[in-house]
Scaffold this motif. Structure first.
Motif, PDB file in Angstrom:
ATOM      1  N   GLN A  21      45.124  52.158  41.870  1.00  0.00           N
ATOM      2  CA  GLN A  21      44.661  52.928  43.028  1.00  0.00           C
ATOM      3  C   GLN A  21      44.075  52.021  44.105  1.00  0.00           C
ATOM      4  O   GLN A  21      44.182  52.306  45.300  1.00  0.00           O
ATOM      5  N   ALA A  22      43.466  50.899  43.692  1.00  0.00           N
ATOM      6  CA  ALA A  22      42.766  50.024  44.638  1.00  0.00           C
ATOM      7  C   ALA A  22      43.699  49.105  45.408  1.00  0.00           C
ATOM      8  O   ALA A  22      43.319  48.582  46.461  1.00  0.00           O
ATOM      9  N   GLY A  23      44.904  48.859  44.880  1.00  0.00           N
ATOM     10  CA  GLY A  23      45.867  48.083  45.640  1.00  0.00           C
ATOM     11  C   GLY A  23      46.076  46.667  45.145  1.00  0.00           C
ATOM     12  O   GLY A  23      45.585  46.248  44.095  1.00  0.00           O
ATOM     13  N   ASP A  24      46.830  45.882  45.953  1.00  0.00           N
ATOM     14  CA  ASP A  24      47.317  44.572  45.528  1.00  0.00           C
ATOM     15  C   ASP A  24      46.219  43.547  45.309  1.00  0.00           C
ATOM     16  O   ASP A  24      46.438  42.545  44.607  1.00  0.00           O
ATOM     17  N   ASP A  25      45.052  43.744  45.892  1.00  0.00           N
ATOM     18  CA  ASP A  25      43.973  42.778  45.703  1.00  0.00           C
ATOM     19  C   ASP A  25      43.462  42.754  44.262  1.00  0.00           C
ATOM     20  O   ASP A  25      42.719  41.843  43.886  1.00  0.00           O
ATOM     21  N   TYR A  26      43.867  43.726  43.470  1.00  0.00           N
ATOM     22  CA  TYR A  26      43.312  43.849  42.119  1.00  0.00           C
ATOM     23  C   TYR A  26      44.394  43.657  41.042  1.00  0.00           C
ATOM     24  O   TYR A  26      44.335  44.265  39.985  1.00  0.00           O
ATOM     25  N   GLN A  27      45.341  42.758  41.358  1.00  0.00           N
ATOM     26  CA  GLN A  27      46.397  42.474  40.384  1.00  0.00           C
ATOM     27  C   GLN A  27      45.850  41.798  39.125  1.00  0.00           C
ATOM     28  O   GLN A  27      46.355  42.022  38.023  1.00  0.00           O
ATOM     29  N   GLU A  28      44.836  40.969  39.270  1.00  0.00           N
ATOM     30  CA  GLU A  28      44.252  40.304  38.102  1.00  0.00           C
ATOM     31  C   GLU A  28      43.662  41.331  37.140  1.00  0.00           C
ATOM     32  O   GLU A  28      43.865  41.254  35.918  1.00  0.00           O
ATOM     33  N   GLU A  29      42.936  42.306  37.670  1.00  0.00           N
ATOM     34  CA  GLU A  29      42.350  43.355  36.839  1.00  0.00           C
ATOM     35  C   GLU A  29      43.433  44.245  36.223  1.00  0.00           C
ATOM     36  O   GLU A  29      43.298  44.695  35.082  1.00  0.00           O
ATOM     37  N   ARG A  30      44.496  44.460  36.990  1.00  0.00           N
ATOM     38  CA  ARG A  30      45.631  45.240  36.482  1.00  0.00           C
ATOM     39  C   ARG A  30      46.281  44.526  35.293  1.00  0.00           C
ATOM     40  O   ARG A  30      46.509  45.120  34.237  1.00  0.00           O
ATOM     41  N   ASP A  31      46.570  43.239  35.474  1.00  0.00           N
ATOM     42  CA  ASP A  31      47.235  42.479  34.412  1.00  0.00           C
ATOM     43  C   ASP A  31      46.349  42.343  33.175  1.00  0.00           C
ATOM     44  O   ASP A  31      46.852  42.346  32.041  1.00  0.00           O
ATOM     45  N   GLU A  32      45.066  42.212  33.392  1.00  0.00           N
ATOM     46  CA  GLU A  32      44.127  42.140  32.267  1.00  0.00           C
ATOM     47  C   GLU A  32      44.173  43.420  31.441  1.00  0.00           C
ATOM     48  O   GLU A  32      44.185  43.384  30.199  1.00  0.00           O
ATOM     49  N   ALA A  33      44.220  44.560  32.108  1.00  0.00           N
ATOM     50  CA  ALA A  33      44.268  45.846  31.409  1.00  0.00           C
ATOM     51  C   ALA A  33      45.579  45.998  30.643  1.00  0.00           C
ATOM     52  O   ALA A  33      45.589  46.463  29.496  1.00  0.00           O
ATOM     53  N   ILE A  34      46.687  45.604  31.253  1.00  0.00           N
ATOM     54  CA  ILE A  34      47.983  45.694  30.582  1.00  0.00           C
ATOM     55  C   ILE A  34      47.992  44.848  29.321  1.00  0.00           C
ATOM     56  O   ILE A  34      48.473  45.278  28.267  1.00  0.00           O
ATOM     57  N   GLU A  35      47.458  43.640  29.404  1.00  0.00           N
ATOM     58  CA  GLU A  35      47.437  42.756  28.236  1.00  0.00           C
ATOM     59  C   GLU A  35      46.578  43.344  27.117  1.00  0.00           C
ATOM     60  O   GLU A  35      46.944  43.254  25.940  1.00  0.00           O
ATOM     61  N   THR A  36      45.470  43.962  27.471  1.00  0.00           N
ATOM     62  CA  THR A  36      44.629  44.599  26.452  1.00  0.00           C
ATOM     63  C   THR A  36      45.389  45.718  25.744  1.00  0.00           C
ATOM     64  O   THR A  36      45.336  45.837  24.516  1.00  0.00           O
ATOM     65  N   ILE A  37      46.105  46.529  26.498  1.00  0.00           N
ATOM     66  CA  ILE A  37      46.873  47.623  25.900  1.00  0.00           C
ATOM     67  C   ILE A  37      47.936  47.061  24.966  1.00  0.00           C
ATOM     68  O   ILE A  37      48.111  47.539  23.843  1.00  0.00           O
ATOM     69  N   ARG A  38      48.650  46.040  25.408  1.00  0.00           N
ATOM     70  CA  ARG A  38      49.681  45.432  24.564  1.00  0.00           C
ATOM     71  C   ARG A  38      49.095  44.926  23.245  1.00  0.00           C
ATOM     72  O   ARG A  38      49.611  45.226  22.157  1.00  0.00           O
ATOM     73  N   VAL A  39      48.026  44.148  23.346  1.00  0.00           N
ATOM     74  CA  VAL A  39      47.441  43.519  22.158  1.00  0.00           C
ATOM     75  C   VAL A  39      46.916  44.568  21.187  1.00  0.00           C
ATOM     76  O   VAL A  39      47.183  44.522  19.980  1.00  0.00           O
ATOM     77  N   GLN A  40      46.193  45.547  21.706  1.00  0.00           N
ATOM     78  CA  GLN A  40      45.581  46.548  20.835  1.00  0.00           C
ATOM     79  C   GLN A  40      46.626  47.497  20.254  1.00  0.00           C
ATOM     80  O   GLN A  40      46.484  47.959  19.111  1.00  0.00           O
ATOM     81  N   TRP A  41      47.658  47.797  20.995  1.00  0.00           N
ATOM     82  CA  TRP A  41      48.751  48.635  20.481  1.00  0.00           C
ATOM     83  C   TRP A  41      49.430  47.926  19.312  1.00  0.00           C
ATOM     84  O   TRP A  41      49.670  48.522  18.253  1.00  0.00           O
ATOM     85  N   GLU A  42      49.727  46.650  19.490  1.00  0.00           N
ATOM     86  CA  GLU A  42      50.370  45.888  18.410  1.00  0.00           C
ATOM     87  C   GLU A  42      49.441  45.750  17.208  1.00  0.00           C
ATOM     88  O   GLU A  42      49.879  45.867  16.053  1.00  0.00           O
ATOM     89  N   ASN A  43      48.154  45.490  17.462  1.00  0.00           N
ATOM     90  CA  ASN A  43      47.191  45.400  16.366  1.00  0.00           C
ATOM     91  C   ASN A  43      47.144  46.696  15.562  1.00  0.00           C
ATOM     92  O   ASN A  43      47.110  46.680  14.325  1.00  0.00           O
ATOM     93  N   ALA A  44      47.131  47.817  16.262  1.00  0.00           N
ATOM     94  CA  ALA A  44      47.080  49.112  15.577  1.00  0.00           C
ATOM     95  C   ALA A  44      48.343  49.360  14.782  1.00  0.00           C
ATOM     96  O   ALA A  44      48.309  49.960  13.697  1.00  0.00           O
ATOM     97  N   ASN A  45      49.488  48.916  15.295  1.00  0.00           N
ATOM     98  CA  ASN A  45      50.744  49.051  14.561  1.00  0.00           C
ATOM     99  C   ASN A  45      50.691  48.255  13.255  1.00  0.00           C
ATOM    100  O   ASN A  45      51.070  48.752  12.187  1.00  0.00           O
ATOM    101  N   ALA A  46      50.207  47.023  13.336  1.00  0.00           N
ATOM    102  CA  ALA A  46      50.088  46.188  12.135  1.00  0.00           C
ATOM    103  C   ALA A  46      49.089  46.789  11.152  1.00  0.00           C
ATOM    104  O   ALA A  46      49.320  46.796   9.936  1.00  0.00           O
ATOM    105  N   ALA A  47      47.976  47.301  11.671  1.00  0.00           N
ATOM    106  CA  ALA A  47      46.967  47.913  10.808  1.00  0.00           C
ATOM    107  C   ALA A  47      47.519  49.138  10.101  1.00  0.00           C
ATOM    108  O   ALA A  47      47.176  49.415   8.942  1.00  0.00           O
ATOM    109  N   THR A  48      48.387  49.871  10.763  1.00  0.00           N
ATOM    110  CA  THR A  48      48.984  51.064  10.158  1.00  0.00           C
ATOM    111  C   THR A  48      49.982  50.684   9.068  1.00  0.00           C
ATOM    112  O   THR A  48      50.073  51.369   8.041  1.00  0.00           O
ATOM    113  N   ILE A  49      50.721  49.599   9.257  1.00  0.00           N
ATOM    114  CA  ILE A  49      51.591  49.098   8.179  1.00  0.00           C
ATOM    115  C   ILE A  49      50.744  48.794   6.952  1.00  0.00           C
ATOM    116  O   ILE A  49      51.086  49.179   5.823  1.00  0.00           O
TER     117      ILE A  49
END
Length: 367
Positions: free
Chosen positions: A226-254
């Motif tokens: 919503q805030a725009g292009d100046d906040y790409q670093e914060e955007r990418d940080e959030a995406i990486e957190t989702i990726r890592v935690q999603w994969e961690n939860a998948n492994a934990a469920t196995i």
């Protein structure tokens, strides 16, 4: 002129500081909650995909009762729509589903007893297995959590990320703007589903778990979009957190399902129902593992997945021997313990994590 020059020299540092200050961006304003005002409209494509995916799984589940399963119905829900589930699944996994659909249909309507493979498989203890003791319904269902859902999330990160894109990402994860951290429909009007469901099960609700981290990351991601292009670093940080935690939860469920399999099959004189339930849990673990093979932006490598599949008696390029966990548990169950050890090392899980993964925290905490 001589009087003006010293004044300008004195004022220059102040002017430079003021100019630099004007160019600095303000910290990202992250709200306390996710804005879901346009969620259903923005995520209509993903919600439609999820609906068709569920209808395909529901058709496959008819085989549990001994009823015949329709191949036309399975393939229809898999291939229909633009986009379809098939078109968004990984190139590696998509053709496997087509093959498994046909094998599942052949097994339906028959009965099965774990042992030397013969025939086409059938129902055993309320579940439908192929002749090798592998539950293809779970291979299709849980495999697509990674091969279709996580992959689609990752694909969405490769284009412009608008607030509407974030809603689509949230939907394919299986959560919604309320973030209930629960799959219990009796307690929540719109509970978590799909990967969000299993991530909630692995979250102790202490503010440190994977579901909480993903919730906070989605709120940050929406704010950055919503805030725009100046906040790409914060955007990418959030995406990486989702990726890592999603994969961690998948492994934990196995790991959770392997704990269940070991517990049921290592008991003294397990019942037929327990044996079938163990093979069901085991098949979920295999599906969750194989669905991540060839996916981008993951921690586990394909080689490590292949090693795990080999230990699970479901080799990537070979015939499964899943039934052996029932017919020869003394020699076969240690392989599952090895898989848990491999996942612990890959994801740096602690001893306490491994113990915690035995539990379904949503049920234990009745939330």
């Amino acid at each position: 002129m001589r009087k003006v020059l010293p004044f300008l020299l004195l004022a220059l540092p102040l002017l430079l500081v003021t100019a630099c200050g004007d160019n600095e961006k303000a910290p990202l304003d992250i709200p306390a909650a996710y804005d879901g005002a346009n969620f259903d409209a923005n995520a209509a494509t993903e919600l439609g995909l999820i609906s068709r995916f569920r209808k395909m799984v529901a058709e496959a589940q008819k085989g549990r009762s001994g009823a015949p399963v329709s191949l036309d119905s399975l393939n229809y829900w898999y291939t229909t729509g633009t986009p379809s589930v098939q078109s968004l699944a990984s190139g590696y996994f998509a053709p496997k589903v087509t093959v498994w659909n046909a094998e599942l249909v052949k097994a339906s309507g028959n009965s099965y007893t774990p042992g030397t493979p013969s025939g086409d498989g059938g129902t055993y203890g309320g579940y439908l297995f192929n002749e090798n003791g592998l539950e293809l319904e779970q291979m299709i269902d849980k495999g697509l959590y990674g091969a279709f859902m996580y992959k689609h999330f990752d694909d969405l990160t490769n284009s412009a990320i608008t607030p509407a894109t974030v809603d689509r990402m949230l939907a394919i994860f299986g959560a919604n703007p309320a973030f209930p951290n629960s799959y219990q429909a009796s307690r929540h009007p719109r509970p978590d589903t799909l990967s969000a469901n299993y991530t909630a099960r692995r979250d102790k609700n202490d503010g440190k778990g994977p579901y909480t981290a993903i919730r906070d990351a989605f709120i940050q991601l929406q704010a950055a979009a919503q805030a725009g292009d100046d906040y790409q670093e914060e955007r990418d940080e959030a995406i990486e957190t989702i990726r890592v935690q999603w994969e961690n939860a998948n492994a934990a469920t196995i790991i959770n399902y392997l704990h269940t399999t070991i517990s049921k099959l290592s008991a003294t004189n397990p019942s037929e129902a327990d044996k079938a339930s163990a093979l069901h849990a085991y098949s979920e673990a295999v599906g969750f593992a194989q669905g991540w093979r060839t996916l981008p932006n993951k921690k586990i490598t394909d080689q490590q997945i292949d090693e795990i599949l080999q230990l699970l008696n479901a080799p990537e390029n070979g015939t499964p021997a899943s039934y052996r966990f029932v017919t020869d548990p003394l020699n076969e169950l240690p392989k599952l313990t090895q898989v848990i050890g491999k996942l612990k090392a890959i994801y740096a899980f602690s001893d306490q994590d491994i113990e915690d993964f035995k539990r379904n925290w949503v049920i234990d905490q009745n939330r």
